[in-house]
Scaffold this active site. Structure first.
Site, short mmCIF file in Angstrom:
data_model
loop_
_atom_site.label_atom_id
_atom_site.label_comp_id
_atom_site.label_asym_id
_atom_site.label_seq_id
_atom_site.Cartn_x
_atom_site.Cartn_y
_atom_site.Cartn_z
CD GLU B 154 -3.24 0.69 2.02
OE1 GLU B 154 -3.36 -0.45 2.51
OE2 GLU B 154 -4.05 1.60 2.24
CD GLU B 157 -2.76 1.25 -4.53
OE1 GLU B 157 -2.78 0.27 -3.76
OE2 GLU B 157 -3.78 1.76 -5.02
CB CYS B 179 -6.78 -2.72 6.09
SG CYS B 179 -6.32 -1.08 6.51
CB SER B 199 -5.32 1.13 -1.38
OG SER B 199 -4.42 0.06 -1.55
CE LYS B 238 -10.48 -7.31 8.43
NZ LYS B 238 -9.70 -7.05 7.20
CD GLU B 241 -11.39 -8.50 4.11
OE1 GLU B 241 -11.50 -8.16 5.30
OE2 GLU B 241 -10.35 -8.34 3.46
CD GLU B 246 -14.41 -10.02 -4.38
OE1 GLU B 246 -15.41 -10.74 -4.54
OE2 GLU B 246 -14.45 -8.91 -3.81
CB CYS B 384 -9.20 -3.26 14.71
SG CYS B 384 -8.81 -2.78 13.04
#
Ligand code: SF4
Ligand code: SF4
Lengths: 110, 419
Positions: B154, B157, B179, B199, B238, B241, B246, B384
């Site tokens: 990241e 990037e 994230c 990102s 999560k 996720e 994908e 978190c």
């Protein structure tokens, strides 16, 4: 929020016991939750400063091994070809379903 | 349904279903007291009164970001988790043909101890690794390692995006962090026009899953099809996720199961492990070792600080002697900072904690008025460490309860006077 019948019935029962409590408690509850977050956050920064010997990602020996130019699994470096395949992703426009719900009369905040 | 550290959960392990149709949190109408607290904590309005009585429900999964902030703030314990993998993980741990891999997030080690009577926030990283070994996990790999990898990807990037400005086909600035899965779904649902600003990096766990089944499999000479990866998170989103279709770049499902801190505590207790007497142990190498930059991912502002520790050195060509970049540390709300980088200039950053604050920054970007290079967003207040999957403190619940009752009393009195 509007207080309704069922809420009222329950509240009346509770009131007897809790009428003595002040109204500043909302602030107190928010403060208590934030104190709690503060304690966990402090512990995180303490560990960063005192427990972890290496402090920067680029100095992690296992990260260096992973990106090693010759032998590394990701030898073409961060954002390289293999990285793009395994570690990057794309996103999906998910607005359609909420749009349909709104057309049906549901109200959301955004 | 199972009682897991004060929260009810449906112990199913959905396979091959579309996570967009699952309720990861839902209200038990028999327990709901119609207080409306959940509604105040929900940024999207997904949880609302469904009848005259004021009983609340999550009305549709499409509007719910699965963050669980309603759940941890309900004073009546009325909200349950809709998805739990604990039973399936116990079975996999017993199966000699399955190689079970642990992947705990940074914030878990600052919450887990609370379930075993330790003071709020106590760091129990070493005991957590020992407990995972005793539970029978074959590899004690750690998502903190992947957090370090995330910074490499990241941060690189971000530097690329900054450098390519002015060229055609340049990716836009600001770059948003990617994230936090609650934030990602939020952007996809309410700000799809800003997706090019996100990102393209997966989250740390999104990276560790495929690394475990490719690099990890290779290094340990384990057939990848035998590996079962368990993501352990302070977070309910999560779970969503991990189920995204994908997330299968290793050639298999990258993440087989996701549990939260409460569920890990439940598993440790159910297995009869005496957590408090465990010695401190390290993770297994290859995908286990981590740094301070990785552990601060658990806090709001942490990803930003960790990324700056890299960006500073790459952009300036100089060593960053003091890694503490305290200006970006965020307790609540929005925090902005100008970070001076020698030989480069100023990096303008913003950190937002909570989706209502995220929306403000998104509106700025949408209006073309955002001055920032890099924006970190976390759905949960403080990051978190206060995720929807962290232990619920009984004192906090009691104080929420008292405050809710006081609020209702106030409204009740006001109504009586007016009536
Ligand atoms: S916070 Fe809990 S009790 Fe209050 S309305 Fe929401 S679900 Fe019902
Ligand atoms: S999980 Fe989060 S987004 Fe979903 S209803 Fe609860 S507070 Fe709202």
């Amino acid at each position: 929020m509007k207080l309704n019948r069922r809420g009222f019935i329950k509240v009346c029962g509770m009131m007897a016991g809790y009428a003595v409590l002040g109204a500043n408690l909302t602030r107190e509850a928010v403060a208590a939750t934030m104190d709690f977050v503060g304690l966990r956050q402090k512990s995180v920064y303490d560990a960063d400063a005192h427990i972890y010997k290496v402090r920067k990602s680029q100095d992690n020996p296992m990260v260096k091994k992973l990106y090693d130019h010759k032998e590394g699994f990701l030898h073409d470096g961060p954002c390289g070809h293999m990285s793009h395949h395994l570690l990057h992703t794309h996103y999906v426009d998910r607005s359609a379903r909420v749009k349909v719900l709104k057309e049906k009369g549901y109200k959301f905040n955004l | 349904m199972k009682q897991i550290e004060g929260v009810m959960a449906q112990t199913n392990a959905p396979k091959g279903v579309d996570p967009d149709n699952l309720f990861f949190v839902q209200v038990d109408p028999t327990k709901c007291e119609a207080c409306g607290t959940c509604e105040e904590h929900c940024a999207t309005g997904a949880i609302q009164a469904i009848n005259e009585e004021g009983i609340h429900q999550v009305v549709d999964p499409a509007a719910c970001m699965n963050c669980g902030q309603c759940l941890v703030n309900c004073p009546y314990d009325a909200i349950y988790e809709g998805v739990s993998y604990v039973d399936e993980i116990f079975e996999k741990l017993k199966d000699p043909n399955t190689i079970v891999v642990s992947m705990p997030a940074p914030a878990v080690r600052y919450g887990l101890g609370e379930c075993f009577g330790k003071a709020t926030g106590t760091y129990v990283g070493g005991q957590m690794h020992a407990a995972l070994r005793q539970l029978g996990f074959n590899y004690i790999w750690d998502n903190e390692f992947a957090a370090d990898v995330t910074i490499m990807e990241e941060g690189t990037e971000l530097i690329q995006r900054v450098k390519e400005q002015g060229q055609k086909d340049a990716r836009p600035l600001p770059q948003f962090t990617s994230c936090c899965p609650g934030w990602i779904k939020f952007a996809e649902t309410f700000y799809p026009d800003l997706l090019p600003n996100l990102s393209s990096c997966k989250s740390p766990i999104g990276m560790l899953g495929p690394l475990a089944k490719t690099y990890g499999a290779e290094e340990t000479h384990t057939p990848a099809q035998k590996i079962y990866t368990v993501s352990i998170m302070p977070c309910i989103a999560k779970k969503y996720e991990g189920m995204r279709p994908e997330m299968a770049d290793s050639g298999f499902r990258d993440i087989d199961a996701t549990i939260d801190t409460r569920e890990l505590a439940y598993m440790i207790k159910t297995a009869g492990i005496d957590f408090n007497s465990l010695p401190s142990q390290g993770p297994d190498p290859i995908l286990g070792d981590s740094t301070g930059a990785a552990t601060i991912f658990g806090n709001s502002g942490g990803v930003m600080e960790a990324a700056l520790r890299l960006a500073y050195e790459v952009l300036s060509g100089e060593k960053l002697n003091n890694p503490d970049i305290k200006v970006v540390r965020t307790h609540e709300g929005i925090n902005t900072a100008d970070v001076k980088v020698p030989h480069f200039g100023t990096v303008k950053v913003a950190v937002a904690s909570g989706l209502k604050n995220a929306a403000k920054l998104c509106d700025e970007v949408r209006a073309g008025k955002s001055p920032y290079h890099f924006i970190e967003i976390m759905t949960c207040p403080g990051g978190c460490v206060n995720g929807g999957g962290q232990p619920v403190d009984p004192d906090i619940r009691a104080s929420l309860f008292r405050s809710t009752v006081a609020q209702i009393n106030k409204r009740f009195r006001a109504r009586r006077v007016g009536a």
